[in-house]
Design a protein around this motif. Structure first.
Motif, mmCIF file in Angstrom:
data_model
loop_
_atom_site.group_PDB
_atom_site.id
_atom_site.type_symbol
_atom_site.label_atom_id
_atom_site.label_comp_id
_atom_site.label_asym_id
_atom_site.label_seq_id
_atom_site.Cartn_x
_atom_site.Cartn_y
_atom_site.Cartn_z
ATOM 1 N N ILE A 1 -15.556 21.503 37.146
ATOM 2 C CA ILE A 1 -15.997 20.993 35.849
ATOM 3 C C ILE A 1 -14.844 20.993 34.841
ATOM 4 N N GLN A 2 -14.005 22.021 34.891
ATOM 5 C CA GLN A 2 -12.866 22.099 33.978
ATOM 6 C C GLN A 2 -11.664 21.299 34.480
ATOM 7 N N VAL A 3 -11.474 21.252 35.788
ATOM 8 C CA VAL A 3 -10.223 20.721 36.337
ATOM 9 C C VAL A 3 -10.265 19.214 36.593
ATOM 10 N N ALA A 4 -11.403 18.700 37.016
ATOM 11 C CA ALA A 4 -11.478 17.274 37.360
ATOM 12 C C ALA A 4 -11.017 16.368 36.217
ATOM 13 N N PRO B 1 0.821 14.362 27.714
ATOM 14 C CA PRO B 1 1.557 15.605 27.983
ATOM 15 C C PRO B 1 0.743 16.881 27.803
ATOM 16 N N ASP B 2 -0.445 16.780 27.241
ATOM 17 C CA ASP B 2 -1.224 18.003 27.026
ATOM 18 C C ASP B 2 -2.719 17.677 27.035
ATOM 19 N N ALA B 3 -3.513 18.741 27.038
ATOM 20 C CA ALA B 3 -4.963 18.576 27.067
ATOM 21 C C ALA B 3 -5.603 19.878 26.616
ATOM 22 N N VAL B 4 -6.916 19.836 26.431
ATOM 23 C CA VAL B 4 -7.694 21.030 26.095
ATOM 24 C C VAL B 4 -8.496 21.427 27.329
ATOM 25 N N THR C 1 -11.813 27.582 24.735
ATOM 26 C CA THR C 1 -10.873 26.530 25.110
ATOM 27 C C THR C 1 -9.475 26.876 24.627
ATOM 28 N N LEU C 2 -8.490 26.264 25.241
ATOM 29 C CA LEU C 2 -7.097 26.405 24.819
ATOM 30 C C LEU C 2 -6.342 25.131 25.181
ATOM 31 N N SER C 3 -5.144 25.008 24.640
ATOM 32 C CA SER C 3 -4.303 23.843 24.920
ATOM 33 C C SER C 3 -3.414 24.136 26.128
ATOM 34 N N VAL C 4 -3.301 23.179 27.022
ATOM 35 C CA VAL C 4 -2.440 23.308 28.195
ATOM 36 C C VAL C 4 -1.506 22.106 28.236
ATOM 37 N N THR C 5 -0.381 22.276 28.927
ATOM 38 C CA THR C 5 0.561 21.172 29.103
ATOM 39 C C THR C 5 0.356 20.531 30.471
ATOM 40 N N LEU C 6 0.621 19.253 30.537
ATOM 41 C CA LEU C 6 0.513 18.497 31.786
ATOM 42 C C LEU C 6 1.871 17.862 32.075
ATOM 43 N N ALA D 1 4.798 16.816 35.603
ATOM 44 C CA ALA D 1 4.836 16.291 36.968
ATOM 45 C C ALA D 1 4.431 17.324 38.009
ATOM 46 N N PHE D 2 4.538 18.597 37.670
ATOM 47 C CA PHE D 2 4.278 19.648 38.649
ATOM 48 C C PHE D 2 2.864 20.231 38.561
ATOM 49 N N GLY D 3 2.208 20.074 37.399
ATOM 50 C CA GLY D 3 0.875 20.618 37.272
ATOM 51 C C GLY D 3 0.504 20.947 35.843
ATOM 52 N N VAL D 4 -0.329 21.967 35.698
ATOM 53 C CA VAL D 4 -0.889 22.369 34.407
ATOM 54 C C VAL D 4 -0.248 23.681 33.979
ATOM 55 N N GLY D 5 0.262 23.728 32.736
ATOM 56 C CA GLY D 5 0.869 24.937 32.213
ATOM 57 C C GLY D 5 -0.015 25.586 31.157
ATOM 58 N N PHE D 6 -0.227 26.908 31.292
ATOM 59 C CA PHE D 6 -1.062 27.658 30.353
ATOM 60 C C PHE D 6 -0.192 28.390 29.336
ATOM 61 N N PRO D 7 -0.747 28.711 28.169
ATOM 62 C CA PRO D 7 0.047 29.378 27.130
ATOM 63 C C PRO D 7 0.641 30.705 27.568
ATOM 64 N N GLY D 8 -0.015 31.402 28.501
ATOM 65 C CA GLY D 8 0.489 32.694 28.965
ATOM 66 C C GLY D 8 1.540 32.589 30.048
ATOM 67 N N GLY D 9 1.927 31.371 30.425
ATOM 68 C CA GLY D 9 2.947 31.177 31.446
ATOM 69 C C GLY D 9 2.384 30.861 32.820
ATOM 70 N N GLU D 10 1.069 31.002 33.023
ATOM 71 C CA GLU D 10 0.473 30.678 34.316
ATOM 72 C C GLU D 10 0.549 29.170 34.562
#
Length: 281
Positions: free
Chosen positions: A7-10, A20-23, A32-37, A39-48
């Motif tokens: 539900i969150q990832v699709a 370049p980013d999404a919620v 919710t939080l902001s993530v970066t998009l 070429a390699f994937g999804v980046g989280f604010p905590g570095g994950e």
């Protein structure tokens, strides 16, 4: 811990390469939080990071929830599931559009058609009207205990299976089960646990057992006699059974009402909206 489902990832996969980013919600819809998009994937604010390959795996699994975990070669994903040595059943966390449900041997432990587990729980709470000291005989993911604690002085909740407790620990919607000081968790079989409680200890009992095929002793006259003993005078017992209008459940309801009456309960009333009956001592 970041917990995700399809539900969150699709929706992120549809945005791949377009922005370049999404919620995103990192906890199955609670926040919710902001993530970066990139070429390699999804980046989280905590570095994950969530790779696109893993995002596709999550998006393809419509009955599973996943935890992001550090591995030797980066961040991987792990299904929230386990096999119970206690019951010999597979346990897993299944996403819905709201709070997730618990799958036991492939069967959801909450209503999920036309309602989500949170709504299912609220219907039980409205019927039971918990107050004083409350017994919740079947903890599961703890939704009933959590909601009951909002109006009760104390809630004691009993869970048979340690594996279910571990699944609940990983469920964002179960956090209050482990943090609310008004909730006391006990591990064991409710059939045995009730014998240790003092007479007239509880103002309200919420009894939401598995099906009669899986837990027949929790529908027995002997168990109802114990519930009557530990309930205060004029106390309430809400007994979840299933869809009262279905042919299969109607046969079970008839036996339940008879045995509750034999145990001493009076005013056994049907609550079809909550899939159960309410009995009074």
């Amino acid at each position: 811990m970041i917990i995700l489902s399809h539900i969150q990832v699709a929706p992120l996969l549809k945005l791949r390469g377009k922005q370049p980013d999404a919620v995103l919600s990192p906890d199955l819809g609670l926040t919710t939080l902001s993530v970066t998009l990139d070429a390699f994937g999804v980046g989280f604010p905590g570095g994950e990071r969530l790779s696109w390959n893993n995002a596709e795996r999550i998006a393809d699994a419509d009955v599973s929830c996943f935890a992001l975990e550090d591995t030797s070669d980066g961040v991987g994903i792990r299904k929230i599931q386990a096999f119970s040595e206690t019951t010999n059943r597979h346990c897993s966390l299944m996403p819905t559009m709201g709070a997730p449900t618990l799958l036991l041997a492939g069967f959801p432990m909450h209503r999920i058609k036309g309602i989500d587990p949170a709504g299912d729980t609220l219907n039980k709470i409205k019927a039971a009207r918990p107050s004083g000291v409350v017994l919740d005989t079947s903890m599961g993911l703890g939704y009933t205990a959590i909601q009951a604690a909002h109006t009760a002085e104390q809630v004691i909740t009993v869970e048979l299976d340690p594996t279910v407790v571990e699944i609940a620990r990983q469920n964002p919607y179960s956090r209050e089960l482990f943090s609310n000081p008004k909730i006391e968790r006990r591990l064991g079989d409710s059939f045995d646990q009730v014998e240790a409680f003092d007479a007239e200890m509880f103002s309200c009992i919420i009894h939401d057992p598995p099906t009669i095929q899986l837990a027949g002793d929790l529908y027995s006259g002997a168990f109802y006699v114990e519930l009557y003993r530990i309930l205060k005078p004029r106390g309430r017992l809400f007994h979840y059974i299933g869809d009262l209008n279905s042919a299969s459940v109607s046969r079970v309801v008839k036996g339940v009402v008879q045995r509750l009456g034999d145990a001493g309960f009076r005013s056994v009333t049907r609550h079809p909206e909550a899939f159960g009956v309410l009995a009074q001592k």
